[in-house]
Scaffold this motif. Structure first.
Motif, mmCIF file in Angstrom:
data_model
loop_
_atom_site.group_PDB
_atom_site.id
_atom_site.type_symbol
_atom_site.label_atom_id
_atom_site.label_comp_id
_atom_site.label_asym_id
_atom_site.label_seq_id
_atom_site.Cartn_x
_atom_site.Cartn_y
_atom_site.Cartn_z
ATOM 1 N N GLY A 80 12.654 -14.441 -16.565
ATOM 2 C CA GLY A 80 14.059 -14.166 -16.297
ATOM 3 C C GLY A 80 14.543 -14.879 -15.051
ATOM 4 N N PRO A 81 15.810 -14.665 -14.676
ATOM 5 C CA PRO A 81 16.380 -15.401 -13.534
ATOM 6 C C PRO A 81 15.767 -15.008 -12.189
ATOM 7 C CG PRO A 81 17.939 -13.773 -14.375
ATOM 8 C CD PRO A 81 16.826 -13.835 -15.359
ATOM 9 N N TRP A 82 15.246 -13.766 -12.072
ATOM 10 C CA TRP A 82 14.674 -13.311 -10.807
ATOM 11 C C TRP A 82 13.161 -13.319 -10.899
ATOM 12 C CZ3 TRP A 82 17.507 -12.876 -6.553
ATOM 13 C CH2 TRP A 82 18.883 -12.639 -6.670
ATOM 14 N N GLN A 83 12.521 -13.928 -9.910
ATOM 15 C CA GLN A 83 11.065 -14.002 -9.853
ATOM 16 C C GLN A 83 10.583 -13.501 -8.498
ATOM 17 O OE1 GLN A 83 8.960 -14.950 -12.248
ATOM 18 N NE2 GLN A 83 10.421 -15.687 -13.775
ATOM 19 N N LEU A 84 9.696 -12.515 -8.509
ATOM 20 C CA LEU A 84 9.097 -12.020 -7.278
ATOM 21 C C LEU A 84 8.086 -13.039 -6.775
ATOM 22 C CD1 LEU A 84 8.820 -9.676 -5.264
ATOM 23 C CD2 LEU A 84 7.033 -8.731 -6.748
ATOM 24 N N GLN A 85 8.265 -13.464 -5.524
ATOM 25 C CA GLN A 85 7.445 -14.509 -4.955
ATOM 26 C C GLN A 85 6.290 -13.941 -4.129
ATOM 27 O OE1 GLN A 85 8.634 -18.219 -5.332
ATOM 28 N NE2 GLN A 85 9.081 -16.814 -7.025
ATOM 29 N N ILE A 86 5.320 -14.802 -3.846
ATOM 30 C CA ILE A 86 4.225 -14.425 -2.958
ATOM 31 C C ILE A 86 4.785 -14.192 -1.554
ATOM 32 C CG2 ILE A 86 2.101 -15.245 -1.861
ATOM 33 C CD1 ILE A 86 1.506 -16.783 -4.412
ATOM 34 N N GLY A 87 4.273 -13.171 -0.893
ATOM 35 C CA GLY A 87 4.718 -12.893 0.471
ATOM 36 C C GLY A 87 5.419 -11.563 0.637
ATOM 37 N N SER A 88 5.447 -10.732 -0.417
ATOM 38 C CA SER A 88 6.041 -9.403 -0.271
ATOM 39 C C SER A 88 5.262 -8.592 0.751
ATOM 40 C CB SER A 88 6.033 -8.674 -1.618
ATOM 41 O OG SER A 88 6.837 -9.329 -2.569
ATOM 42 N N THR A 89 5.966 -7.759 1.474
ATOM 43 C CA THR A 89 5.314 -6.852 2.416
ATOM 44 C C THR A 89 5.829 -5.441 2.180
ATOM 45 O OG1 THR A 89 7.005 -7.201 4.128
ATOM 46 C CG2 THR A 89 5.064 -8.645 4.170
ATOM 47 N N GLY A 90 4.962 -4.477 2.442
ATOM 48 C CA GLY A 90 5.353 -3.078 2.339
ATOM 49 C C GLY A 90 5.164 -2.463 0.975
ATOM 50 N N LEU A 91 4.575 -3.187 0.031
ATOM 51 C CA LEU A 91 4.408 -2.643 -1.314
ATOM 52 C C LEU A 91 3.044 -1.973 -1.505
ATOM 53 C CD1 LEU A 91 6.054 -5.420 -3.527
ATOM 54 C CD2 LEU A 91 7.079 -3.416 -2.425
ATOM 55 N N GLY A 92 2.158 -2.148 -0.527
ATOM 56 C CA GLY A 92 0.851 -1.496 -0.617
ATOM 57 C C GLY A 92 0.950 -0.063 -0.138
ATOM 58 N N VAL A 93 0.563 0.178 1.114
ATOM 59 C CA VAL A 93 0.666 1.515 1.680
ATOM 60 C C VAL A 93 1.661 1.502 2.827
ATOM 61 C CG1 VAL A 93 -1.677 2.138 1.010
ATOM 62 C CG2 VAL A 93 -1.266 1.148 3.265
ATOM 63 N N ALA A 94 2.188 2.671 3.137
ATOM 64 C CA ALA A 94 3.177 2.795 4.201
ATOM 65 C C ALA A 94 2.497 2.725 5.567
ATOM 66 C CB ALA A 94 3.919 4.125 4.058
ATOM 67 N N PRO A 95 3.234 2.307 6.597
ATOM 68 C CA PRO A 95 2.652 2.268 7.943
ATOM 69 C C PRO A 95 2.422 3.675 8.479
ATOM 70 C CG PRO A 95 4.989 1.777 8.036
ATOM 71 C CD PRO A 95 4.626 1.839 6.581
ATOM 72 N N VAL A 96 1.447 3.801 9.355
ATOM 73 C CA VAL A 96 1.164 5.089 9.985
ATOM 74 C C VAL A 96 1.189 4.926 11.496
ATOM 75 C CG1 VAL A 96 -0.211 5.951 8.050
ATOM 76 C CG2 VAL A 96 -1.328 4.718 9.919
ATOM 77 N N LEU A 97 1.475 6.015 12.168
ATOM 78 C CA LEU A 97 1.433 6.072 13.624
ATOM 79 C C LEU A 97 0.309 7.013 14.017
ATOM 80 C CD1 LEU A 97 2.590 5.501 16.456
ATOM 81 C CD2 LEU A 97 4.141 7.445 16.098
ATOM 82 N N VAL A 98 -0.680 6.470 14.705
ATOM 83 C CA VAL A 98 -1.790 7.277 15.194
ATOM 84 C C VAL A 98 -1.502 7.621 16.648
ATOM 85 C CG1 VAL A 98 -4.270 7.367 15.601
ATOM 86 C CG2 VAL A 98 -3.383 6.170 13.590
ATOM 87 N N VAL A 99 -1.280 8.886 16.913
ATOM 88 C CA VAL A 99 -0.937 9.353 18.250
ATOM 89 C C VAL A 99 -2.220 9.766 18.964
ATOM 90 C CG1 VAL A 99 0.395 11.013 19.592
ATOM 91 C CG2 VAL A 99 1.290 10.160 17.413
ATOM 92 N N THR A 100 -2.436 9.196 20.138
ATOM 93 C CA THR A 100 -3.616 9.539 20.931
ATOM 94 C C THR A 100 -3.190 10.174 22.251
ATOM 95 O OG1 THR A 100 -3.686 7.343 21.970
ATOM 96 C CG2 THR A 100 -4.939 7.642 19.933
ATOM 97 N N GLU A 101 -4.099 10.940 22.805
ATOM 98 C CA GLU A 101 -3.839 11.542 24.107
ATOM 99 C C GLU A 101 -5.136 11.557 24.911
ATOM 100 O OE1 GLU A 101 -4.271 16.225 22.710
ATOM 101 O OE2 GLU A 101 -2.286 15.381 23.140
ATOM 102 N N GLY A 102 -4.992 11.362 26.182
ATOM 103 C CA GLY A 102 -6.157 11.340 27.047
ATOM 104 C C GLY A 102 -6.162 12.502 28.014
ATOM 105 N N SER A 103 -7.295 12.677 28.651
ATOM 106 C CA SER A 103 -7.443 13.718 29.670
ATOM 107 C C SER A 103 -7.814 13.049 30.985
ATOM 108 C CB SER A 103 -8.527 14.722 29.274
ATOM 109 O OG SER A 103 -8.210 15.370 28.060
#
Length: 315
Positions: free
Chosen positions: A46-69
């Motif tokens: 069809g007229p639209w073709q998904l190209q190599i280089g997509s990002t964000g289609l695997g897993v979502a980003p995570v934020l790992v929160v750390t704390e020190g003592s």
């Protein structure tokens, strides 16, 4: 009367990837699913073709929160949070001699039309033999044009999108009705794994099904009267108390998902029917025991559990 439901949330075993070809089919669809545009498949022309280089289609980003003592080397992990999912989709548009394909994509992704808290269109991925999942998306950019586009030559765009709910979802909501049945034989099976009841009446689901979800899911409870009141608790901390009667034929719907939480009797808001301090928690991976006390229930009374499976990956 009181009954107990053993709820088991299990992670789906994914089939191995078939070597020798991409079995994925991608398309975008309008929020009401009335319009679709195919953007990628092994044999898609069809007229639209998904190209190599997509990002964000695997897993979502995570934020790992750390704390020190103070005085202690290093740190300790305090929390892990899944963030909203940014998605970049490079698309090649070709053969669009009258500009209709470009306009269709503009219309389908238009953020000024039909935007909700979760987005206004979806990206769907279907894998041969493994089902389909979708991401709910909002458009942020990519179709502005750079002044050099024409309708007779190929052009490349990169859609800048965001998924406020970062998990891929099952295509359709699943549900199972439970009703009272005159029996004293323990009933096993049901839509949350094994369902066991301790009462002189049993809750019958009409057949066992399995719930697959890679992350905890928030259930929706639908109670059909008559009941004098209802008290739903679980060993994971859920405590939902309906303090008002539900008349014969009336339906109380309790959506526990914090992103779209609501309590409605029929079409009317009914938050006042729940006791102050009621607690909503998701069903986590593993097994949970759900206890429902429903005085005044009859064979016309029903309980429905409904859910939509969530997954870290789009495929």
């Amino acid at each position: 009367m009181t009954f107990f439901v053993l709820a088991s949330v299990r992670q789906r075993t994914e089939p191995p990837h078939r070597v020798g070809g991409d079995r994925r089919l991608f398309w975008v669809e309008s929020w009401d699913r009335s319009r679709t545009i195919v953007v990628g498949a092994a044999d898609h022309d069809g007229p639209w073709q998904l190209q190599i280089g997509s990002t964000g289609l695997g897993v979502a980003p995570v934020l790992v929160v750390t704390e020190g003592s103070p005085g202690v080397p290093g740190s300790a992990i305090a929390d892990v949070m899944t963030l909203e999912r940014p998605v970049a989709m490079p698309l090649l548009l070709s053969g669009d001699t009258d500009g209709s394909a470009l306009q269709a994509m503009r219309d389908l992704t238009d953020p000024t039309q039909g935007m909700t808290r979760d987005g206004n269109f979806r990206l769907v991925c279907s894998v041969d033999g493994a089902g389909a999942r979708h991401l709910e998306l909002g458009y942020r950019g990519g179709l502005e044009g750079n002044g050099s586009d024409t309708v007779t030559t190929a052009s490349r765009v990169v859609l800048d999108l965001v998924a406020p709910l970062p998990f891929a979802q099952d295509r359709n909501e699943s549900s199972q009705d439970f009703s009272l049945a005159d029996s004293v034989t323990p009933f096993l099976g049901g839509n949350w794994g094994s369902i066991g009841l301790s009462t002189s009446h049993l809750l019958s689901s009409g057949g066992p099904i399995e719930l697959f979800s890679a992350v905890p899911v928030w259930p929706t409870f639908t109670i059909t009267g008559p009941v004098s009141s209802a008290h739903i608790t679980s060993d994971t901390g859920m405590d939902v108390q309906v303090t008002s009667a539900i008349a014969d034929g009336q339906v109380l719907t309790i959506v526990t998902d914090p992103r779209r939480r609501s309590i409605r009797l029929g079409d009317a808001p009914a938050a006042g029917m729940l006791a102050r301090g009621s607690r909503f928690v998701p069903f986590a991976l593993g097994t949970s025991i759900l206890t429902v006390d429903a005085p005044g229930a009859t064979q016309a009374s029903k309980l429905r559990l409904s859910w939509r499976g969530l997954h870290r990956s789009l495929w």
